[in-house]
Design a protein around this motif. Structure first.
Motif, mmCIF file in Angstrom:
data_model
loop_
_atom_site.group_PDB
_atom_site.id
_atom_site.type_symbol
_atom_site.label_atom_id
_atom_site.label_comp_id
_atom_site.label_asym_id
_atom_site.label_seq_id
_atom_site.Cartn_x
_atom_site.Cartn_y
_atom_site.Cartn_z
ATOM 1 N N PRO A 79 0.652 -1.220 0.114
ATOM 2 C CA PRO A 79 -0.126 0.218 -0.320
ATOM 3 C C PRO A 79 1.200 1.134 -0.153
ATOM 4 N N TYR A 82 2.618 1.264 -3.119
ATOM 5 C CA TYR A 82 1.365 2.144 -4.365
ATOM 6 C C TYR A 82 1.132 2.927 -4.597
ATOM 7 N N ARG A 83 1.129 3.725 -3.286
ATOM 8 C CA ARG A 83 0.757 5.565 -3.314
ATOM 9 C C ARG A 83 1.119 6.297 -4.297
ATOM 10 N N GLU A 86 1.122 5.708 -7.333
ATOM 11 C CA GLU A 86 -0.545 6.156 -7.153
ATOM 12 C C GLU A 86 -0.472 7.758 -8.082
#
Length: 142
Positions: A79, A82-83, A86
């Motif tokens: 997570p 992934y940010r 993103e």
């Protein structure tokens, strides 16, 4: 070997910042070394391995020229990582345009580069401050 290095770091009780202080380096540089994404000089590797209680095989691993940027899978699933992916999906093209408005056609070096992570205390919840600082390299014409 990366798992061995990280396990030794964890069992040592030393933070990346503490290891970096012993080596005269930045904590992000030391973390990149332990993750196999940056190479250490023979002296840095020996000192780091001494601090972590590791032998010559770890010194050899730390001083090799790494293959950089090999994240699996290509789209990260962790997570936090992934940010960042993103963020680049959302802000990558706007950042590129703003950088090129300010500097011209070129790139930010990831070789002549520093990265710092700081904690910023905030009454609404602590914040993560990430600073990338890379040399601008204009594309050359020929």
């Amino acid at each position: 070997m990366t798992e061995t290095l990280l396990a030794a770091k964890a069992s040592s009780g030393l933070t990346f910042a503490q290891l970096a202080s012993h080596l005269g380096l930045d904590e992000m540089c030391v973390a990149a070394m332990l993750y196999g994404q940056a190479s250490a000089s023979p002296q840095e590797a020996a000192k780091l391995c001494d601090l972590l209680g590791l032998g010559k095989d770890a010194v050899a691993f730390l001083t090799r020229y790494p293959i950089k940027g090999c994240l699996d899978p290509v789209v990260p699933t962790d997570p936090l990582i992934y940010r960042f992916y993103e963020i680049m999906q959302v802000y990558g093209l706007p950042m590129k345009d703003v950088i090129q408005e300010k500097f011209g056609d070129g790139i930010m070096s990831a070789i002549d580069f520093t990265l710092h992570v700081d904690k910023v205390e905030d009454p609404k919840g602590d914040r993560v401050k990430v600073v990338f600082c890379g040399k601008f390299l204009p594309y050359k014409k020929w």
